[in-house]
Scaffold this motif. Structure first.
Motif, short mmCIF file in Angstrom:
data_model
loop_
_atom_site.label_atom_id
_atom_site.label_comp_id
_atom_site.label_asym_id
_atom_site.label_seq_id
_atom_site.Cartn_x
_atom_site.Cartn_y
_atom_site.Cartn_z
N GLU A 149 2.96 8.42 -4.27
CA GLU A 149 2.21 7.09 -4.93
C GLU A 149 0.60 7.14 -4.39
O GLU A 149 -0.01 6.80 -5.23
CB GLU A 149 2.72 5.94 -4.70
N LYS A 200 -1.81 8.90 -6.41
CA LYS A 200 -1.85 8.46 -7.81
C LYS A 200 -2.55 7.06 -7.70
O LYS A 200 -2.99 6.42 -8.73
CB LYS A 200 -0.71 8.43 -8.70
N ASP A 201 -2.99 6.31 -6.48
CA ASP A 201 -3.63 5.09 -6.44
C ASP A 201 -4.85 5.28 -6.60
O ASP A 201 -5.80 5.69 -5.50
CB ASP A 201 -3.02 4.58 -5.22
N THR A 239 -3.16 -3.98 2.09
CA THR A 239 -2.19 -3.64 1.63
C THR A 239 -0.91 -4.34 2.45
O THR A 239 0.18 -4.92 1.64
CB THR A 239 -1.95 -2.40 1.25
N TYR A 276 4.34 1.04 2.33
CA TYR A 276 3.21 1.66 1.67
C TYR A 276 1.80 1.68 2.72
O TYR A 276 1.14 2.98 2.61
CB TYR A 276 2.57 1.16 0.35
#
Length: 303
Positions: free
Chosen positions: A70, A73-74, A268, A277
């Motif tokens: 992920e 793709k962030d 985050t 994450y």
């Protein structure tokens, strides 16, 4: 023979006692290091494979490498990574070159004059980051800041600029502040390193007709290489970990233009409560720092 054996036995006993005493003195630091460095590092890597909220909403769920997939793709992480590399690429060479230049100018000064210069350049290092940030925030203020005042007075700008609120300037303002707070320690280290260069080598080179550039490049530069390596590594790590300035000045804005990986990790983890994450970002950041430091060590050894 018996006397020799007794002497050897006593030496071993003495060595064991000294080793035991040394470990006892090291024990408090070892406990702190293991408890607050090693164990959190292991937990960071372990938690990065989970969808972890640290019990806030749901139980941790093992998701394997999904956090790492992920990441790439962030768009916010990719922009923060880009900003971090811009800070490193710009600040590390400029800090090292400027520090070496200043140190070369002042290291021959004597007594209180040299001490005064050392104090001036080192003062931002020991000054609290909050105090430094408040001063710079005032200087960059878009209504009564000194940069707008001087810029308009010299005719460089027509209207006030919102330095920290404009995507074109915000990141460069952060780099400027980071530069001014990072040069103090390297200057002091370079002054000490240049002062420790063997004067007989310098005098012999001058007798042989070496000019100033040859004297520096062939004699002084190789001798101060260990100091340069230390400064490169420390400055690189500090640049990768740029957080306080972002937090206090821009909070990543405007439009994530000043986000760094360290700030995005904080956001985050403590704003979105996505600890797994955030930890995966920490692992990636640690890998980048380790690889770049290893490259710097390799290049320095080849010199």
């Amino acid at each position: 023979m018996a006397k020799t054996a007794n002497t050897t036995s006593r030496s071993r006993v003495l060595a064991m006692r000294e080793t035991r005493a040394a470990y006892l003195f090291l024990l408090p630091s070892l406990i702190f290091f293991v408890g607050f460095v090693i164990i959190p590092m292991v937990l960071c890597v372990y938690t990065s494979f989970f969808d972890s909220t640290m019990g806030k909403d749901t139980q941790d769920i093992f998701i394997g490498l999904q956090n790492y997939v992920e990441l790439w793709k962030d768009p916010i992480f990719l922009r923060s990574l880009k900003n971090t590399f811009i800070i490193v690429v710009v600040s590390v060479p400029t800090v090292c070159i400027f520090s070496l230049w200043i140190a070369s100018v002042i290291y021959n000064l004597k007594g209180p004059v040299l001490s005064t210069f050392r104090c001036i350049f080192y003062l931002p290092v020991v000054t609290g980051s909050v105090a430094v940030t408040v001063v710079w925030k005032w200087m960059f203020n878009n209504y009564y800041g000194i940069f707008n005042y001087v810029g308009k007075g010299l005719g460089l700008i027509d209207t006030n600029i919102n330095w920290l609120g404009d995507e074109r300037f915000a990141l460069w303002c952060i780099i400027l502040i980071l530069f001014t707070t990072s040069v103090g320690q390297p200057i002091v280290l370079y002054v000490s390193a240049l002062g420790n260069v063997d004067s007989s080598l310098v005098e012999a080179s001058q007798v042989d007709g070496a000019n100033s550039f040859q004297l520096f490049w062939k004699i002084k530069w190789p001798l101060i290489m260990p100091t340069t390596l230390y400064i490169l590594v420390i400055t690189t790590i500090n640049s990768f970990q740029c957080f306080a300035l972002i937090q206090l000045l821009t909070s990543g804005g405007p439009n994530h233009s000043t986000d760094t990986v360290m700030y995005y990790i904080y956001y985050t983890a403590f704003k979105l409560y996505r600890y797994g994450y955030a930890n995966s970002m920490g692992v990636i950041l640690a890998i980048f720092i380790a690889v770049l430091s290893a490259v710097q060590f390799k290049l320095a050894q080849e010199k």
